[in-house]
Scaffold this motif. Structure first.
Motif, short mmCIF file in Angstrom:
data_model
loop_
_atom_site.label_atom_id
_atom_site.label_comp_id
_atom_site.label_asym_id
_atom_site.label_seq_id
_atom_site.Cartn_x
_atom_site.Cartn_y
_atom_site.Cartn_z
N UNK A 13 0.83 -1.20 0.00
CA UNK A 13 0.00 0.00 0.00
C UNK A 13 0.86 1.26 0.00
N UNK A 14 1.91 1.26 0.80
CA UNK A 14 2.84 2.40 0.81
C UNK A 14 3.48 2.56 -0.56
N UNK A 15 3.92 1.46 -1.16
CA UNK A 15 4.51 1.52 -2.50
C UNK A 15 3.54 2.12 -3.51
N UNK A 16 2.28 1.67 -3.44
CA UNK A 16 1.28 2.15 -4.40
C UNK A 16 1.09 3.65 -4.28
N UNK A 17 1.00 4.16 -3.07
CA UNK A 17 0.82 5.60 -2.88
C UNK A 17 2.09 6.38 -3.21
N UNK A 18 3.24 5.80 -2.90
CA UNK A 18 4.51 6.51 -3.06
C UNK A 18 5.03 6.47 -4.49
N UNK A 19 4.96 5.28 -5.11
CA UNK A 19 5.57 5.09 -6.42
C UNK A 19 4.58 4.75 -7.53
N UNK A 20 3.33 4.52 -7.17
CA UNK A 20 2.33 4.22 -8.19
C UNK A 20 2.14 2.75 -8.50
N UNK A 21 3.04 1.90 -7.99
CA UNK A 21 2.95 0.48 -8.27
C UNK A 21 3.36 -0.33 -7.03
N UNK A 22 2.64 -1.41 -6.80
CA UNK A 22 3.05 -2.37 -5.76
C UNK A 22 3.89 -3.45 -6.42
N UNK A 23 5.07 -3.73 -5.87
CA UNK A 23 6.01 -4.64 -6.50
C UNK A 23 6.13 -5.96 -5.75
N UNK A 24 6.60 -6.97 -6.46
CA UNK A 24 6.81 -8.27 -5.83
C UNK A 24 7.96 -8.22 -4.83
N UNK A 25 9.01 -7.46 -5.15
CA UNK A 25 10.12 -7.31 -4.20
C UNK A 25 9.63 -6.59 -2.95
N UNK A 26 8.73 -5.63 -3.12
CA UNK A 26 8.14 -4.96 -1.97
C UNK A 26 7.33 -5.91 -1.12
#
Length: 407
Positions: free
Chosen positions: A250-263
């Motif tokens: 969720x943080x990745x999505x808001x911060x970078x626009x995408x949720x990643x597998x490494x995340x």
């Protein structure tokens, strides 16, 4: 001890031992293709060296005997010969072996901070001396009858809670990782996005192995109580980790626009780290909240290295140090019966948790920094710049991770 408890202790030992290869896969996938052998060898080197040192004298040092002792006597049963022939030695040796797996993975975790730039021989010297001066005594402080275990009694407060290693493993390793990152300096061209994981499936495999093994890590010691609290520990280990994955993405999505597998994989590890000290002392709902907090905060904390200028290659500080602190201090607020919000508004639990956490942090950082600096100034710790650019696998180990040939 009944045969069921013995069987569980053997199983838990195997699970935790398997976690170190899991670290190797997790870290190995995160680095460049020409650094994967070096990265994985640092974990396997720790596995070999720390196992031997633990049997020779490390286990002896991990039993303090009194709250005022720095550690146990390393020569009290050198090589565990007396334990092997004593009454009850069968179970004693199993317990000693289980403890060895914790020592091994704690050392292996540190290696992620110096990926791509550390000499293997220097790393092995650091690993052996750091384990002797730091991990073995700290294990005695936390679990072996030392001052942290008795801190609450000495202050008239609740005892320190560190069920499976928030202080002894994660804060300990994270502080040492920060120290080594400072000693070895930044990689060539250090900046955000300097390298991308060369093998994402390897990262996910490593994270999966870690999660699998963590059930032994957290629930393994339950053989002592006849598995009395194993249900709570297992559900908390599942729940906190799952919540941390969601929070990190969720943080990745808001911060970078995408949720990643490494995340997602990193979030899982952050959740596992945070629940480690707290797994037996939280109600499941509070464990879910802990996982969510750890996942979100660690997702933000990994960016600190770019703002503060230290090159922690694989985010050992952001995940293990920060996650370990969160999990350890969280108990002061929500531990069953003794937390501030769950035990009548008393800050005593938080006070002892904070003293334990920051004492281990400072001790580990100082010793690791001085030791790393001594190695760097004598035989050298960091590889040459040209070797870093050419590929550390070839220059240090004479191997490549992937030998691709045309048929």
């Amino acid at each position: 001890m009944d045969t069921g408890s013995i069987a569980w202790l053997i199983t838990a030992t195997a699970l935790v031992l398997f976690m170190t290869p899991g670290v190797a896969f997790f870290y190995g996938g995160l680095v460049k293709a020409k650094s994967v052998i070096s990265m994985m060898m640092m974990s396997f080197g720790a596995l070999g060296l720390i196992s031997v040192l633990w049997i020779l004298y490390g286990y002896n040092m991990s039993v303090a005997g009194s709250p005022t002792a720095f550690s146990g006597n390393p020569f009290s049963d050198f090589g565990l010969g007396q334990l092997a022939t004593s009454v009850g030695g069968n179970v004693g040796l199993l317990s000693a072996t289980y403890g060895a797996t914790f020592a091994i993975i704690t050392v292996a975790l540190i290696s992620g901070a110096v990926a791509d730039r550390a000499k293997f021989g220097s790393w092995m010297i650091f690993a052996g001396v750091w384990a002797t001066l730091v991990y073995f005594p700290v294990a005695a402080w936390v679990w072996g009858g030392g001052w942290i275990l008795n801190l609450g009694d000495s202050m008239g407060l609740p005892g320190v809670i560190d069920y499976a290693g928030g202080t002894a493993v994660h804060i300990n390793a994270g502080a040492a990782a920060l120290a080594l990152a400072l000693v070895l300096g930044k990689r060539i061209g250090f900046q955000k996005g300097i390298t991308k994981p060369h093998n994402v499936p390897l990262v996910l495999l490593g994270a999966a192995i870690l999660w699998f093994g963590w059930f032994g890590f957290n629930a393994g010691a339950e053989w002592i109580t006849g598995l009395a609290n194993v249900g709570l520990i297992v559900v908390n280990t599942l729940g906190a980790t799952a919540a941390a994955i969601l929070a990190w993405m969720l943080v990745e999505k808001f911060k970078d626009g995408k949720a990643t597998s490494v995340g997602a994989a990193s979030g899982a590890v952050a959740g596992l780290v945070a629940i480690t000290p707290a797994c037996a002392n939280l109600e499941p709902g509070w464990a879910l909240l802990l996982g969510a907090v750890a996942g979100a905060v660690c997702a933000l904390a990994v960016e600190l290295k770019f703002k503060l200028g230290f090159d922690d290659s694989l985010d050992v500080v952001g995940i293990h140090l920060v996650g370990g602190i969160i999990g350890t201090l969280y108990l002061g607020l929500f531990a069953i019966d003794t937390g501030f919000f769950t035990g009548g508004g008393n800050f005593g639990q938080l006070a002892v948790q904070a003293i334990a956490a920051f004492s281990v942090l400072v001790y580990s950082f100082v010793i690791a920094y001085l030791l790393g600096l001594a190695i760097e100034k004598t035989i050298g710790f960091r590889i040459r710049n040209e070797d870093e650019l050419a590929g550390i696998d070839t220059s240090v180990h004479g191997e490549t991770g992937y030998a691709l040939e045309r048929v």
